[in-house]
Design a protein around this motif. Structure first.
Motif, PDB file in Angstrom:
ATOM      1  N   UNK A 106       0.741  -1.260  -0.181  1.00  0.00           N
ATOM      2  CA  UNK A 106      -0.095  -0.124  -0.062  1.00  0.00           C
ATOM      3  C   UNK A 106       0.694   1.285   0.031  1.00  0.00           C
ATOM      4  N   UNK A 107       1.874   1.295   0.805  1.00  0.00           N
ATOM      5  CA  UNK A 107       2.916   2.323   0.727  1.00  0.00           C
ATOM      6  C   UNK A 107       3.510   2.771  -0.436  1.00  0.00           C
ATOM      7  N   UNK A 108       3.831   1.643  -1.289  1.00  0.00           N
ATOM      8  CA  UNK A 108       4.665   1.829  -2.614  1.00  0.00           C
ATOM      9  C   UNK A 108       3.493   2.034  -3.544  1.00  0.00           C
ATOM     10  N   UNK A 109       2.148   1.472  -3.568  1.00  0.00           N
ATOM     11  CA  UNK A 109       1.173   2.060  -4.320  1.00  0.00           C
ATOM     12  C   UNK A 109       0.877   3.470  -4.237  1.00  0.00           C
ATOM     13  N   UNK A 110       0.832   3.897  -3.190  1.00  0.00           N
ATOM     14  CA  UNK A 110       0.531   5.354  -2.878  1.00  0.00           C
ATOM     15  C   UNK A 110       1.651   6.234  -3.437  1.00  0.00           C
ATOM     16  N   UNK A 111       3.055   5.946  -3.529  1.00  0.00           N
ATOM     17  CA  UNK A 111       4.054   6.490  -4.124  1.00  0.00           C
ATOM     18  C   UNK A 111       3.744   6.391  -5.470  1.00  0.00           C
TER      19      UNK A 111
END
Length: 160
Positions: A106-111
């Motif tokens: 999720x962190x990488x998807x937001x980025x």
């Protein structure tokens, strides 16, 4: 080493080490290394390496975080069993691993969804991936928080 351990999996000391967990840690370390190949600036970024967000966010950052997070869960399981004298079952291990990976994805998807001008973009003039200062600070701060958690757990495990 992992291949040898899997070939001799029935040997009790190897079986007790949580080989599937260790294998996931080694695979994440390998994918983290692959992400570092093109993003460290040691080679020309051409062809498939021009997709900077893929290599930096989804390989370098994600698998660095997954590597540290899986180690945190492994260290916590050892701490729970040996220091706290409580069980850490396979089910709780899988749930913790899934939660850790989900948070990192999720962190990488937001980025990934944030504009290239705020995270990572390809600079064709210099043939390099340009990482913005804000993204670099956020990524390194998160990474150091994970490594600090690893350090605390390693300190707690020093006497087992």
């Amino acid at each position: 080493m992992v291949v040898y351990a899997w070939c001799n999996y029935n040997y009790r000391p190897i079986k007790a080490k949580g080989l599937s967990w260790v294998t996931c840690i080694y695979i994440s370390a390998l994918l983290w290394y692959i992400g570092n190949i093109g993003t460290n600036g040691h080679m020309w970024v051409t062809g498939a390496w021009m997709h900077c967000k893929v290599w930096i966010i989804w390989f370098r950052v994600l698998f660095c975080y997954v590597f540290a997070s899986l180690n945190i869960v492994r260290f916590y399981s050892l701490d729970r069993v040996f220091n706290q004298k409580k069980p850490f079952t396979r089910r709780s291990s899988l749930i913790a691993g899934a939660i850790v990976i989900l948070i990192n994805v999720v962190y990488c998807l937001v980025n990934q969804l944030i504009s290239d001008s705020r995270t990572v973009k390809y600079e064709p003039l210099f043939e390099v991936c340009n990482v913005t200062q804000g993204f670099r600070i956020a990524a390194l701060a998160t990474q150091w928080i994970l490594w600090a958690c690893c350090g605390v757990l390693i300190y707690r495990l020093r006497n087992i």
